[in-house]
Motif scaffolding. Structure first.
Motif, short mmCIF file in Angstrom:
data_model
loop_
_atom_site.label_atom_id
_atom_site.label_comp_id
_atom_site.label_asym_id
_atom_site.label_seq_id
_atom_site.Cartn_x
_atom_site.Cartn_y
_atom_site.Cartn_z
N ASN A 83 51.97 122.68 -2.49
CA ASN A 83 51.98 121.48 -3.08
C ASN A 83 53.10 120.92 -3.68
O ASN A 83 54.21 121.36 -3.40
CB ASN A 83 51.16 122.00 -4.36
CG ASN A 83 49.58 121.99 -4.06
OD1 ASN A 83 48.93 121.18 -3.84
ND2 ASN A 83 49.29 123.46 -4.34
N PHE A 84 52.99 119.59 -4.07
CA PHE A 84 54.31 118.75 -4.19
C PHE A 84 55.20 119.30 -5.25
O PHE A 84 54.83 120.22 -6.06
CB PHE A 84 53.65 117.62 -5.02
CG PHE A 84 53.24 116.36 -4.21
CD1 PHE A 84 52.84 115.06 -5.02
CD2 PHE A 84 52.86 116.32 -2.81
CE1 PHE A 84 52.10 114.20 -4.16
CE2 PHE A 84 52.39 115.52 -2.09
CZ PHE A 84 51.99 114.45 -2.78
N VAL A 85 56.51 119.14 -4.79
CA VAL A 85 57.74 119.31 -5.60
C VAL A 85 58.07 117.83 -5.93
O VAL A 85 58.39 117.23 -5.00
CB VAL A 85 58.90 120.27 -5.18
CG1 VAL A 85 59.68 120.35 -6.05
CG2 VAL A 85 58.13 121.48 -4.81
N PHE A 86 58.05 117.52 -7.22
CA PHE A 86 58.79 116.27 -7.45
C PHE A 86 60.23 116.09 -7.73
O PHE A 86 60.75 117.29 -8.50
CB PHE A 86 57.88 115.63 -8.89
CG PHE A 86 56.65 115.12 -8.62
CD1 PHE A 86 55.58 115.82 -8.69
CD2 PHE A 86 56.47 113.77 -8.23
CE1 PHE A 86 54.38 115.20 -8.43
CE2 PHE A 86 55.31 113.20 -8.22
CZ PHE A 86 54.22 113.86 -8.03
N GLY A 87 60.72 115.23 -7.57
CA GLY A 87 62.27 114.95 -8.08
C GLY A 87 62.09 114.53 -9.42
O GLY A 87 61.25 114.03 -9.87
N PRO A 88 63.26 114.36 -10.32
CA PRO A 88 63.32 113.85 -11.58
C PRO A 88 63.01 112.28 -11.68
O PRO A 88 62.68 112.01 -13.00
CB PRO A 88 64.74 114.32 -12.04
CG PRO A 88 65.66 114.53 -10.76
CD PRO A 88 64.69 114.80 -9.84
#
Lengths: 111, 114
Positions: free
Chosen positions: A98-103
């Motif tokens: 699943n997604f890993v979001f940046g800040p």
């Protein structure tokens, strides 16, 4: 630890200029890359996705992907004050994960 | 219909209350997600349902209890929350879990715990 990094900003550009937003990721096996725009107090809105190396254009937006450098960017041409928002880069590290979001990068387009 | 809906838009609850958040999509998507987002931070994944089965629980405290009654609906039951649980709760859906599948977000529920 899978990481996605973005400059937090704020990035200020004058109206009509090109805004360039950058994102780097740590997992070399990452498959797909997404850009979301989020206005203050609102939910993220998908604006672009890219899977293959190179450029992908949609209207004023161009996504660029370089898997060798583990780098994805979003260019916004003819920036408008309505483009002022936080831009989130999201990466799917490996197929099925699943997604890993940046800040997020806060963009401010000045009239 | 390309929309994910969430109700309520805003919720204020005390630490002893029980409440539920609801999410609905009619795009035929088979993966649905709950995220929590604090101010000036990216969304943080809580739960993933894939084909109506819980696929991922990101070590979320048991005071949050997800439920997927059918392929279009996702609930998040809240009980004995803490003030630090105040946040924007986002629901998202995608065709399938992970991979090349973009996620579409609902408008969110702004939760305040007193």
């Amino acid at each position: 630890q899978k990481e996605v990094e973005q400059n937090s900003g704020p990035l200020s550009v004058p109206e009509g200029a090109i805004a360039s937003l950058n994102c780097t990721y740590s997992d070399r096996g990452s498959q797909s890359f997404f850009w979301y725009r989020q206005y203050s107090g609102k939910s993220p809105e998908l604006i672009m996705f890219i899977y293959s190396n190179g450029d992908k254009e949609d209207g004023r937006f161009t996504a660029q992907l370089n898997k060798a450098s583990q780098y994805v960017s979003l260019l916004i041409r003819d920036s408008q004050p309505s483009d002022s928002a936080t831009y989130l880069c999201a990466v799917n590290p490996v197929y099925g994960q699943n997604f890993v979001f940046g800040p997020g990068t806060r963009l401010s387009v000045l009239p | 219909d390309t929309e994910v809906t969430q109700t309520p838009k805003h919720l204020v609850m005390g630490m002893t209350n029980k409440k539920s958040l609801k999410c609905e999509q009619h795009m035929g998507h088979r993966a649905m997600y709950w995220y929590k987002q604090k101010a000036k931070k990216p969304p943080e994944l809580m739960f993933v349902y894939s084909y109506e089965k819980l696929s991922i629980n990101e070590s979320v405290p048991s005071r949050f209890s997800p439920e997927c009654p059918n392929s279009s609906l996702l609930n998040l039951h809240l009980h004995a929350l803490q003030p630090e649980d105040s946040a924007l709760y986002l629901c998202a859906s995608s065709t399938r879990e992970g991979g090349l599948n973009e996620q579409f977000f609902g408008p969110g529920t702004r939760l305040t715990v007193l």
